[in-house]
Write a protein that holds these residues in place. Sequence first.
Motif, PDB file in Angstrom:
ATOM      1  N   ALA A 123       0.847  -1.187   0.000  1.00  0.00           N
ATOM      2  CA  ALA A 123       0.000   0.000   0.000  1.00  0.00           C
ATOM      3  C   ALA A 123       0.886   1.242   0.000  1.00  0.00           C
ATOM      4  O   ALA A 123       1.928   1.275   0.665  1.00  0.00           O
ATOM      5  CB  ALA A 123      -0.907   0.006   1.230  1.00  0.00           C
ATOM      6  N   ASP A 124       0.491   2.271  -0.762  1.00  0.00           N
ATOM      7  CA  ASP A 124       1.264   3.515  -0.827  1.00  0.00           C
ATOM      8  C   ASP A 124       2.722   3.224  -1.171  1.00  0.00           C
ATOM      9  O   ASP A 124       3.651   3.699  -0.514  1.00  0.00           O
ATOM     10  CB  ASP A 124       1.183   4.282   0.486  1.00  0.00           C
ATOM     11  CG  ASP A 124      -0.248   4.676   0.826  1.00  0.00           C
ATOM     12  OD1 ASP A 124      -0.976   5.070  -0.096  1.00  0.00           O
ATOM     13  OD2 ASP A 124      -0.623   4.572   2.000  1.00  0.00           O
ATOM     14  N   MET A 125       2.912   2.450  -2.247  1.00  0.00           N
ATOM     15  CA  MET A 125       4.251   1.977  -2.573  1.00  0.00           C
ATOM     16  C   MET A 125       5.234   3.113  -2.814  1.00  0.00           C
ATOM     17  O   MET A 125       6.407   3.028  -2.439  1.00  0.00           O
ATOM     18  CB  MET A 125       4.204   1.044  -3.785  1.00  0.00           C
ATOM     19  CG  MET A 125       5.555   0.391  -4.089  1.00  0.00           C
ATOM     20  SD  MET A 125       5.473  -0.912  -5.318  1.00  0.00           S
ATOM     21  CE  MET A 125       5.061   0.042  -6.799  1.00  0.00           C
ATOM     22  N   GLU A 126       4.785   4.184  -3.420  1.00  0.00           N
ATOM     23  CA  GLU A 126       5.706   5.290  -3.689  1.00  0.00           C
ATOM     24  C   GLU A 126       6.334   5.798  -2.401  1.00  0.00           C
ATOM     25  O   GLU A 126       7.553   5.978  -2.314  1.00  0.00           O
ATOM     26  CB  GLU A 126       4.989   6.437  -4.403  1.00  0.00           C
ATOM     27  CG  GLU A 126       5.923   7.597  -4.709  1.00  0.00           C
ATOM     28  CD  GLU A 126       5.224   8.753  -5.383  1.00  0.00           C
ATOM     29  OE1 GLU A 126       5.911   9.498  -6.110  1.00  0.00           O
ATOM     30  OE2 GLU A 126       4.013   8.921  -5.194  1.00  0.00           O
ATOM     31  N   ASP A 127       5.502   6.025  -1.385  1.00  0.00           N
ATOM     32  CA  ASP A 127       6.026   6.514  -0.109  1.00  0.00           C
ATOM     33  C   ASP A 127       6.961   5.495   0.523  1.00  0.00           C
ATOM     34  O   ASP A 127       7.992   5.860   1.106  1.00  0.00           O
ATOM     35  CB  ASP A 127       4.871   6.826   0.850  1.00  0.00           C
ATOM     36  CG  ASP A 127       4.063   8.038   0.407  1.00  0.00           C
ATOM     37  OD1 ASP A 127       4.584   8.835  -0.391  1.00  0.00           O
ATOM     38  OD2 ASP A 127       2.918   8.179   0.867  1.00  0.00           O
ATOM     39  N   GLN A 128       6.602   4.225   0.435  1.00  0.00           N
ATOM     40  CA  GLN A 128       7.441   3.185   1.040  1.00  0.00           C
ATOM     41  C   GLN A 128       8.798   3.076   0.335  1.00  0.00           C
ATOM     42  O   GLN A 128       9.827   2.875   0.974  1.00  0.00           O
ATOM     43  CB  GLN A 128       6.717   1.840   1.022  1.00  0.00           C
ATOM     44  CG  GLN A 128       5.376   1.829   1.744  1.00  0.00           C
ATOM     45  CD  GLN A 128       5.487   2.288   3.190  1.00  0.00           C
ATOM     46  OE1 GLN A 128       6.522   2.074   3.826  1.00  0.00           O
ATOM     47  NE2 GLN A 128       4.449   2.910   3.704  1.00  0.00           N
ATOM     48  N   LEU A 129       8.789   3.198  -0.996  1.00  0.00           N
ATOM     49  CA  LEU A 129      10.050   3.159  -1.731  1.00  0.00           C
ATOM     50  C   LEU A 129      10.948   4.342  -1.372  1.00  0.00           C
ATOM     51  O   LEU A 129      12.170   4.206  -1.266  1.00  0.00           O
ATOM     52  CB  LEU A 129       9.782   3.148  -3.237  1.00  0.00           C
ATOM     53  CG  LEU A 129       9.216   1.849  -3.815  1.00  0.00           C
ATOM     54  CD1 LEU A 129       8.703   2.072  -5.236  1.00  0.00           C
ATOM     55  CD2 LEU A 129      10.273   0.737  -3.804  1.00  0.00           C
ATOM     56  N   GLU A 130      10.340   5.511  -1.189  1.00  0.00           N
ATOM     57  CA  GLU A 130      11.113   6.706  -0.848  1.00  0.00           C
ATOM     58  C   GLU A 130      11.858   6.525   0.472  1.00  0.00           C
ATOM     59  O   GLU A 130      12.917   7.115   0.687  1.00  0.00           O
ATOM     60  CB  GLU A 130      10.182   7.925  -0.753  1.00  0.00           C
ATOM     61  CG  GLU A 130       9.590   8.383  -2.073  1.00  0.00           C
ATOM     62  CD  GLU A 130      10.578   9.184  -2.907  1.00  0.00           C
ATOM     63  OE1 GLU A 130      11.547   9.711  -2.333  1.00  0.00           O
ATOM     64  OE2 GLU A 130      10.383   9.279  -4.133  1.00  0.00           O
TER      65      GLU A 130
END
Length: 400
Positions: A66-73
């Motif tokens: 979930a919310d992969m962009e934030d997790q990748l950052e």
Amino acid sequence: MPLQRRQLLAGIGGAATLTVAGCLGDDDRGTTLWNEFEDAEEETLEEHLEVFNEGRDDELNADNIADMEDQLETAIPAGDGPGTFAWAHDWLGRYHDQEFGYDASGDLSLDLESEFTADAVDAVQWEGHTYGVPYASETVTLMYNPDLVDEPPETLEEMVDIMDDHHDPSNGQYGLSYPPVDPYFVSGYLHAFGGRIFHEDTGELGIEDDEFIEGLELLQDNLWEYVPEDPEYGSQMAPFNDGNAPFAINGPWQVGGFRDAGVDATLAPLPDVDGGSPTPYTGIQVWYFTAALEDADETTFETIMDFAEWYTTNEDVIVDNAERHGLIPVHQEYAESDDLGEDVETFIETVEMGTPMPADPRMDLVFTPLEEALERVFNESEEPAEAMEAAAEEIRGRWD
């Protein structure tokens, strides 16, 4: 993708897991990739992984984030990110600037130019670096419920007439399921008269241009009155998903979900516009390589590379993604095939109407102010030109 598909799939796509620590390679689980697929796509991926893992000592697993962009950052700089993840090509420039990507130019056994279409090859390269392998092309198109609509509309005017016949919010019925303020979803009509959110050839912002404002007014005058008042993705998809709307505008990731819900979602090109032409953003789906591969052990590294090359060239994977999800092949052997079903044919037709999402890293600072401005127009708190002027000022301030 929609602001970009990143915020919406988390809200509709089944149980998402969040695993950041030790996800590149774990002794108990093997190597792990990340995705933010909707349920139907996730199920297909798991089936493909079962085949890929047959006979391998290092099994590859998938985490739906979930919310992969934030997790990748957070995860990539900490060294806890995955070696690969799936997303559209538009993050490429930003990931280059942030040093989040891994340049696999010297590691791939594939010759990209001989395997994939020219657009797909361009989509995974930035300033001479190869940051992933492409596997499909996609965009949004019109979907209709054949229980409510005999023939799909060829013009926006015809579509409005049909929406009028079915729109009755007091009884939970709407003319359209369509995220009305998401720049990716509404780009086709924002660009309909020649305007552009961003002019990639000049690097200039285009949201104040007269042609862009005309496209926004087209949305305001013809489509927005037929959608639910809540602009959030889940609220917008519910009417079509429940059989209470004749139309939806969405992408291949949502087709399986609609059909699983019992709606025979049937695809058609975006209707023509008087005096213009719908020009939606298109995306190339990519298995990105991340900076986590720099320090990966040999087994993990080989697993990631083997998977990316296998997934993007395997006939069963390519055909499954096309037939089950409408994903357009970018492998040269299948890109021009006439045997992949009506869904793919329709998406191809709509992709040919579109324009690729810019991969310029500055685009990351465009979407949130633009979406907020679109929402103000949608809520009738600002006029189109006023809202775009304010958004442009904010975006340019961020760029500076």
